[in-house]
Design a protein around this motif. Structure first.
Motif, mmCIF file in Angstrom:
data_model
loop_
_atom_site.group_PDB
_atom_site.id
_atom_site.type_symbol
_atom_site.label_atom_id
_atom_site.label_comp_id
_atom_site.label_asym_id
_atom_site.label_seq_id
_atom_site.Cartn_x
_atom_site.Cartn_y
_atom_site.Cartn_z
ATOM 1 N N VAL A 141 32.638 -18.698 -16.904
ATOM 2 C CA VAL A 141 33.028 -17.516 -16.104
ATOM 3 C C VAL A 141 34.470 -17.120 -16.431
ATOM 4 O O VAL A 141 34.774 -15.942 -16.659
ATOM 5 N N LYS A 142 35.351 -18.111 -16.516
ATOM 6 C CA LYS A 142 36.759 -17.777 -16.814
ATOM 7 C C LYS A 142 36.905 -17.207 -18.227
ATOM 8 O O LYS A 142 37.698 -16.291 -18.445
ATOM 9 N N ALA A 143 36.120 -17.745 -19.177
ATOM 10 C CA ALA A 143 36.191 -17.229 -20.560
ATOM 11 C C ALA A 143 35.793 -15.757 -20.594
ATOM 12 O O ALA A 143 36.352 -14.962 -21.357
ATOM 13 N N ALA A 144 34.827 -15.383 -19.759
ATOM 14 C CA ALA A 144 34.390 -13.983 -19.720
ATOM 15 C C ALA A 144 35.531 -13.092 -19.217
ATOM 16 O O ALA A 144 35.837 -12.052 -19.822
ATOM 17 N N TYR A 145 36.181 -13.504 -18.140
ATOM 18 C CA TYR A 145 37.319 -12.715 -17.625
ATOM 19 C C TYR A 145 38.438 -12.629 -18.668
ATOM 20 O O TYR A 145 39.029 -11.570 -18.875
ATOM 21 N N GLU A 146 38.728 -13.768 -19.309
ATOM 22 C CA GLU A 146 39.828 -13.779 -20.276
ATOM 23 C C GLU A 146 39.549 -12.835 -21.447
ATOM 24 O O GLU A 146 40.424 -12.103 -21.892
ATOM 25 N N ALA A 147 38.289 -12.840 -21.910
ATOM 26 C CA ALA A 147 37.945 -11.972 -23.041
ATOM 27 C C ALA A 147 38.104 -10.500 -22.658
ATOM 28 O O ALA A 147 38.559 -9.686 -23.463
ATOM 29 N N VAL A 148 37.745 -10.167 -21.433
ATOM 30 C CA VAL A 148 37.877 -8.766 -21.002
ATOM 31 C C VAL A 148 39.358 -8.387 -20.963
ATOM 32 O O VAL A 148 39.749 -7.324 -21.446
ATOM 33 N N THR A 149 40.202 -9.260 -20.413
ATOM 34 C CA THR A 149 41.640 -8.927 -20.376
ATOM 35 C C THR A 149 42.195 -8.801 -21.784
ATOM 36 O O THR A 149 42.968 -7.886 -22.060
ATOM 37 N N GLU A 150 41.797 -9.734 -22.667
ATOM 38 C CA GLU A 150 42.403 -9.744 -23.998
ATOM 39 C C GLU A 150 41.878 -8.635 -24.900
ATOM 40 O O GLU A 150 42.624 -8.075 -25.681
ATOM 41 N N ASN A 151 40.595 -8.330 -24.793
ATOM 42 C CA ASN A 151 39.987 -7.467 -25.816
ATOM 43 C C ASN A 151 39.457 -6.128 -25.313
ATOM 44 O O ASN A 151 38.893 -5.379 -26.096
ATOM 45 N N CYS A 152 39.584 -5.848 -24.032
ATOM 46 C CA CYS A 152 38.978 -4.612 -23.515
ATOM 47 C C CYS A 152 39.981 -3.766 -22.742
ATOM 48 O O CYS A 152 39.610 -3.108 -21.757
ATOM 49 N N SER A 153 41.248 -3.741 -23.191
ATOM 50 C CA SER A 153 42.234 -3.009 -22.387
ATOM 51 C C SER A 153 41.913 -1.514 -22.325
ATOM 52 O O SER A 153 42.055 -0.890 -21.272
ATOM 53 N N GLU A 154 41.430 -0.964 -23.454
ATOM 54 C CA GLU A 154 41.103 0.481 -23.437
ATOM 55 C C GLU A 154 39.978 0.780 -22.456
ATOM 56 O O GLU A 154 40.022 1.756 -21.708
#
Ligand code: ATP
Ligand code: AMO
Length: 434
Positions: free
Chosen positions: A247-260
């Motif tokens: 679950v945390k990896a999913a949140y981290e990926a969104v913060t890191e790679n989905c800013s737009e």
């Protein structure tokens, strides 16, 4: 691939061919603008009527919105254009003309209800904010896969046409399989256990599950994406560690790679990766805490399942993700093992988001004779499950795992109101097509 430039790559001074959909046409008299949209963004096409070929201007300005066009021309800097550049067209081809009567307005100026949106998903997905949800969904699934690989898990694919249910007999979709009764799988439960019992040991699967549930709620689908884990030599706490990590990896990926995408959804300021360890409350502590909130009309007693309002009261009280552990054995399925010290308590756990349950899991009953007893206690015929139980006679290690609802994960990460917004073509009580 046809030779074309994505709009985001069009630089001043370039000669380009761009292709995409007619987003908008603004005719200001002597000058007119067409906004062309592709998967990467939008670009302005400028028509200076007096200076350009009449036929080209007419074709460009008469075309219906959402038609597909291809435009070749030169790119120039233009600070007033939405992206700072514009194309002066030399050639324009209408590739596919759209009916001017659109069932849905992809520019988003006219609101559409969810049902109209789902009936016209292609048009709906032309909206930036809808595209953003599905770009983020893809990123979440990518990150989940990668995290499982870091946890030394092997990806598996198990059958979706099965002979038996696992999650309670009333929620199965029956089908006919060459004249025999079969079902759509409710969970990869038994298969993932069968693989964890081999020396593959640690497995995960991301795949569809089918639940013939009657309810029509904002958090249930009849076909959902389950993210499953099973690990040999794991106990419930090990499985909880894996669930929390995923679950945390999913949140981290969104913060890191989905800013737009977060910006498109207006979430860039409020988006947070959950920090700290998710608290682990026992079922007993959970019901005490729920009763203490005073939010429920009737106090819960030991053995009750948690109704939605109880989950909500506890979610508000805890304020973040949390686990509920040691559920009463009698309300957990046959494959969940009891705790070593007390057979009325199970190793079953749930991971909760304040809005809803995300995960169920537990340590499994790996002792053959106890497993057979468990079937009998739940009124199930162990003979029907012989394909599964017999493998417990040939060296089955202790093992544990969980199932995480993929759409619920996406829905809670993005704060979507309805689970149907997290799946392209949802299956629900009313919806079998598209
Ligand atoms: P220009 O700066 O091209 O000479 P203008 O100010 O003489 O334009 P028009 O050509 O009639 O006026 O344009 C009408 C409107 O369109 C004006 O409000 C202008 O600001 C705007 N406009 C003109 N060119 C562009 C452009 N390339 N991109 C965005 N807006 C434009
Ligand atoms: P369970 O039935 O709790 O457990 O399902 C696991 C998770 O899947 C999600 N989920 C759903 N999401 C949307 N619509 C539905 N109808 C739906 N049903 C379930 C939820 C839920 O927490 N075999 C066990 C898992 C295990 O022990 O490994 C199982 O299927 O997020």
């Amino acid at each position: 691939m046809q030779d074309r430039t994505y709009t985001e790559n069009a630089e001043p001074g370039d000669e380009v061919t761009v292709a995409g959909w007619v987003h908008e046409i603004r005719d200001l008299g002597g000058i007119a603008f067409l906004i062309l949209r592709d998967t990467t963004g939008k670009i302005q096409i400028k028509f200076e009527k007096d200076e350009m070929d009449d036929e080209l201007v007419e074709t460009g300005l008469d075309v219906a919105r959402e038609s597909v066009i291809r435009v070749s021309g030169s790119v120039e800097e233009e600070p007033r254009a939405p992206t700072g550049v514009e194309v002066t067209p030399e050639e324009l081809e209408v590739v596919s003309e759209a009916d001017p009567e659109l069932p849905l307005d992809p520019s988003g100026k006219v609101d559409a209800d969810l049902s109209t949106r789902l009936d016209n998903r292609t048009l709906d997905l032309r909206k930036d904010e809808v595209q953003a949800v599905f770009e983020i969904r893809a990123e979440i699934l990518r990150a989940v896969r990668e995290q499982f690989r870091e946890f030394h898990c092997t990806e598996i694919n198990t059958p979706k046409i099965v002979a038996t249910g696992t999650e309670g007999g009333t929620e199965l979709f029956p089908i006919t399989y060459f004249g025999e009764e079969a079902f759509m799988n409710q969970s990869p439960q038994l298969f993932k256990q069968l693989i964890a019992g081999s020396n593959v040991e640690r497995v995960f699967e991301i795949g569809p599950i089918f639940r013939a549930e009657e309810h029509n709620t904002p958090r249930h689908l009849n076909e959902a994406t389950s993210i499953d884990f099973e690990g040999a030599f794991c106990d419930a706490h090990d499985a909880m560690d894996v669930a929390e990590g995923i679950v945390k990896a999913a949140y981290e990926a969104v913060t890191e790679n989905c800013s737009e995408e977060l910006e498109t959804l207006g979430l860039e300021d409020e988006f947070e990766v959950p920090d700290g360890d998710f608290p682990r409350l026992t079922y007993e502590e959970a019901i005490e805490r729920i009763n203490a909130t005073g939010e429920l009309d009737e106090q819960l007693v030991w053995g009750d399942d948690l109704p939605t309002e109880a989950e909500k009261a506890l979610g508000d009280d805890v304020g973040g993700h949390y686990f509920i552990t040691e559920w009463p054995s009698e309300i957990k399925p046959f494959y969940i093992k009891d705790t070593d010290d007390d057979e009325t308590l199970s190793t079953g756990f749930d991971l909760m988001h304040p809005r809803m349950e995300l995960v169920s899991g537990g340590q499994r009953e790996h002792r053959h004779e106890h497993l057979i007893e468990g079937f009998e206690q739940q009124g199930l015929d162990p003979d029907q499950f012989e394909y599964y139980t017999k493998m417990f006679k040939y060296g089955m290690p202790p093992h544990a795992g969980f199932g995480l609802g993929g759409e619920r994960l996406i829905m809670t990460i993005l704060g979507l109101d309805n689970i149907r917004e997290a799946v392209l073509f949802p299956r629900d009580r009313q919806r079998l097509s598209p």
